[in-house]
Design a protein around this motif. Structure first.
Motif, PDB file in Angstrom:
ATOM      1  N   ILE A 163      -8.464   4.041  -4.765  1.00 58.38           N
ATOM      2  CA  ILE A 163      -7.252   3.677  -4.028  1.00 58.38           C
ATOM      3  C   ILE A 163      -7.648   2.974  -2.732  1.00 58.38           C
ATOM      4  O   ILE A 163      -8.534   3.451  -2.016  1.00 58.38           O
ATOM      5  N   THR A 197      -0.353   9.780  -5.478  1.00 59.79           N
ATOM      6  CA  THR A 197      -1.582   9.044  -5.202  1.00 59.79           C
ATOM      7  C   THR A 197      -2.808   9.941  -5.325  1.00 59.79           C
ATOM      8  O   THR A 197      -3.833   9.564  -5.888  1.00 59.79           O
ATOM      9  N   ARG A 199      -6.029   9.523  -7.804  1.00 57.60           N
ATOM     10  CA  ARG A 199      -7.368   9.488  -7.233  1.00 57.60           C
ATOM     11  C   ARG A 199      -8.249  10.503  -7.957  1.00 57.60           C
ATOM     12  O   ARG A 199      -9.367  10.209  -8.352  1.00 57.60           O
TER      13      ARG A 199
END
Lengths: 327, 495
Positions: B194, B184, B188
């Motif tokens: 996100i 993640t 990003r």
């Protein structure tokens, strides 16, 4: 929301039934006569009685398509036993018990072996009908005693109300109480909506469904007896295709084919609607094939309309809210 | 920086219930943005509007500063918004690569699906995410964590720029969470926005730059995470100060209520033995998949076991018979409340009285009033929030649904209550309420078995901890002996 939708569907069916009855009484010659009322009740008797256990079965999310074949096999057996000299007083309980056993076979296949009820009962639909022809062949047995045939076709005190209406009302009340006012009835809705959660709540899922199939078989056999007596004719093909009309009436009455929803008063309205429509059309000399078209169309509509109604309602609600916001 | 996605004054109601009122916030590229709130605060409704499942009643959604209307999930996807749910919805019998390409499969010139390109795409995407999953294997059998990674790969393949993650970590182990976060963070930093939804504050502080807090369908605040402490976040979420999350009461430990002896089921658990006494809370700890739920489901009787005995209140219980266990005084609040705990379509009152309907009947008949009174009493005692008792239980928030499950079993007057992940997916406020309830029930002599994956909950609530690893008991610790280290050591094995 859930309750509202059911209530409104019940209201639609009830209103539709009243409309059909009124229109037919006014527009169809002979529909409103007391003589036709007697025939109407006699005609709807098989659908009404078989629809009672069928409602409970469909509420649990299952189905029993073998009912009309159990009816036919019961009729054949009745003729065969009669030809072999058994008394009618022995034959009637015997055939009902055999019907219960035939239902128990369905119940075991579905619940002990975990097979899908749709497949199992399509199989026994063919199997039981086949056995009916094995028992009696193409022939018919007709010489049943008038005491019995006369009671089935007769009316209370010679008036317009047929004797069999007592039976219909009594059984409808019993099934209604079982479904709507007993712990067993409550458990059927839970099973139909989520059998896993029902199992986790200590409900005996398989055993409950098993007994419904037994009841369905016994009632179908009883209807086979009544059918035979009404027409004084035991035949292997009695009641062919009745399962379609029964399922149509149950769904028309607001029972969800997916289980978990529906009630018995709605189903009875569905039965009256279907039978009145068929009766009125028959009085207009509409052919049997055309009657099948009506039954089929009602079956499709009964599944289609509730869906349409609910999407229409959400659309209307959305519009209303939009207007409320912009104004 | 102009926001990638903005929601402006959005409201949504369902019937009379107003789920979201006038909420505005925005997501910018290169930012991980947390969305937090108690259950029922409206987070899921926001997610569903962004995913194109629900349409807002009022207010606007803007992508790249342009107003958009999503009439279905495909619209949202086309606008570059992808949602990763807690439980991914892959097609189990299709291959991983086919799942990723679903909806825009590469074609050969003969309009056949181009498997080579499809597999190559999957390999490329996984390389970008830095994970190793065989693209040719079927999705069936992938762990939840791997399924989520496949979903993320699928999102990337459709060029999603906004990634919404709805409680992605609820069913993951620590290592899996770390890997998900690494992926993640990389996305990003490549410029995706996100939105991260979680009940775990340590994850929010570890991953997110800003946090939006919601309460009762309204926007409370949007602030940098670094400006808010965890205490601040909780206070704003619940609108009040939280008393201790784990209010453990002193209880007198009584007679042995449950004795499990050598319980085994091939391939699932083996030789499980432990005791539970009145007034005691025994926690079953271990990693996901250690067999804790399976053991307790076998004890209650919804599952079978091959050998061993379950003795309850001095009598041997028949195996595989939940009704007998229930009648003897045992209750099970299962792990999955939507599938096992509740009948979602049925009303609140029917759900509460379901196991007890036989006891409530008079002469075999049930009258609506008896059930309603019973349900009204228990829901009130547990401070359940609902519209009417006749509403389907599906209309309640997760925390209130859990209270209905608890009410359902407490109504049977149990001597032993098994609770499986009693606070999973429910908000902090309700969590503390559930803990207080369990604690006070134990103080009044109820024996409690609690299966939990949350170490603070296990350490905070239990008198004794039974640790399972790969289907067998590796440790039994008293409250005094138990520390995070000792429990984890037993749960993970000597490594």
């Amino acid at each position: 929301m859930f309750r509202g939708r059911l209530a409104s569907w019940d209201a639609i069916i009830l209103a539709l039934t009243v409309v059909v009855l009124v229109v037919a009484s006014l527009g169809v010659p002979n529909f409103g006569t007391s003589r036709n009322f007697t025939f109407l009740v006699l005609d709807l008797m098989p659908i009404a009685l078989v629809a009672l256990p069928m409602t409970l079965i469909i509420v649990t999310g299952e189905i029993d398509l073998s009912v009309a074949s159990i009816l036919g096999l019961a009729s054949s057996l009745m003729g065969w036993f009669w030809n072999n000299g058994l008394s009618i007083e022995t034959i009637i309980p015997l055939v009902v018990v055999i019907g219960a056993v035939l239902g128990a076979v369905n119940g075991l296949l579905v619940n002990a072996l975990g097979l899908p009820s749709l497949a199992v009962t399509i199989g026994t639909l063919a199997l039981y009908r086949g056995l009916a022809f094995v028992v009696l062949g193409d022939g018919a047995v007709a010489d049943f005693p008038f005491t019995y045939t006369g009671w089935v076709t007769g009316t209370i005190g010679g008036g317009p109300v047929p004797n069999v209406l007592i039976l219909i009302v009594a059984l409808a009340v019993i099934f209604g109480i079982v479904l709507h006012a007993t712990p067993f009835g409550r458990s059927l809705y839970a099973i139909g909506a989520n059998d896993k959660a029902a199992h986790f709540s200590g409900i005996r899922v398989a055993r409950s469904k098993f007994w419904l199939y037994v009841a369905s078989g016994a009632i179908a056999a009883l209807v086979g007896i009544l059918w035979t007596l009404r027409y004084s004719s035991a035949r292997a093909d009695n009641g062919s295709g009745l399962e379609l009309a029964v399922v149509a009436a149950v769904l028309l009455g607001g029972v969800s084919i997916f289980g978990g929803k529906g009630n018995l008063p709605g189903v009875l309205a569905g039965v009256v609607l279907l039978a009145a429509l068929q009766n009125a059309l028959r009085l207009q000399d509409v052919s049997g094939q055309a009657l099948n078209i009506v039954t089929g169309a009602l079956l499709v509509l009964s599944v289609l309309l509730p869906n349409l109604a609910s999407s229409l309602r959400t659309a209307l609600q959305r519009r209303k809210r939009r207007q409320a916001v912009t104004s | 920086m102009s926001p990638l996605l903005e929601i402006r004054g959005v409201s949504k109601s369902f019937g009379a219930v107003s789920a979201v009122q006038e909420v505005s916030f925005s997501l910018v590229a290169g930012e991980a943005h947390a969305l937090v709130g108690e259950n029922g605060a409206g987070k899921s409704t926001i997610v569903k509007m962004l995913a194109g499942v629900h349409r807002p009643d009022t207010g606007t959604l803007l992508v790249d500063g342009r107003e958009v209307t999503f009439t279905n999930p495909a619209d949202a996807k086309a606008a570059g918004i992808a949602v990763i749910y807690q439980e991914p919805t892959l097609f189990p019998d299709l291959s991983v690569a086919e799942n990723i390409a679903m909806g825009n499969q590469p074609l050969t010139r003969l309009r056949q699906i181009d498997r080579k390109t499809m597999n190559a795409n999957a390999v490329r995407l996984f390389a970008r995410l830095g994970v190793h999953i065989d693209p040719a294997r079927p999705a069936r059998g992938l762990s939840i964590a791997d399924q989520q990674l496949v979903e993320i790969a699928k999102a990337l393949s459709s060029h999603a720029r906004v990634l919404i993650m709805d409680e992605p970590t609820a069913a993951l182990s620590g290592v899996e969470v770390d890997r998900l976060f690494a992926v993640t963070r990389a996305l990003r930093d490549e410029g995706a926005a996100i939105m991260f939804i979680s009940h775990r504050f340590e994850e929010i502080t570890a991953l997110c730059q800003r946090v939006t807090i919601m309460r009762d369908g309204k926007h409370v605040c949007t602030e940098p995470v670094s400006d808010l402490g965890v205490d601040d976040m909780i206070r704003r979420m619940v609108g009040r100060d939280l008393s201790a999350l784990y209010p453990k009461q002193e209880a007198t430990i009584g007679e042995t209520v449950l004795e499990v002896q050598g319980l085994s089921r091939a391939g699932v658990f083996r030789d499980i033995s432990f005791q539970v006494r009145a007034g005691e809370i025994v926690a079953l700890a271990g990693l996901v998949g250690a067999g804790r739920s399976e053991v307790m489901q076998a004890v209650f009787g919804v599952d079978k076991y091959d050998s061993g005995t379950v003795t309850f209140l001095g009598r041997k219980l028949k195996p595989g018979n939940p009704r007998a266990s229930m009648t003897a005084g045992m209750g099970l609040v299962p792990e999955d409340r939507r599938q096992q705990g509740l009948v979602m379509e049925l009303s609140i009152e029917r759900n509460v009285t379901l196991p007890r309907s036989r006891a409530l009947a008079k002469l075999g008949l049930l009258f609506g009033g008896t059930e309603r009174r019973e349900a009204a009493g228990w829901t009130k005692q547990l401070q359940t929030k609902f519209g009417r008792l006749t509403d389907p239980v599906a209309t309640l928030s997760g925390g209130n649904q859990q209270k209905v499950v608890l009410a359902k079993w407490l109504a049977t007057g149990p001597k032993l209550l098994i609770v499986d992940e009693p606070t999973r997916g429910i908000d902090v406020g309700t969590k503390a309420e559930v803990h207080r309830l369990l604690s006070s029930l134990a103080a009044r002599g109820l024996a409690v078995v609690m299966v939990s994956s949350e170490l603070p909950e296990v350490l905070g609530m239990a008198d004794r901890i039974v640790v399972l690893r790969e289907g067998h008991v590796t440790a039994q610790l008293t409250r005094a002996e138990a520390t995070e280290e000792s429990v984890m050591y037993a749960a993970m094995g000597a490594s």
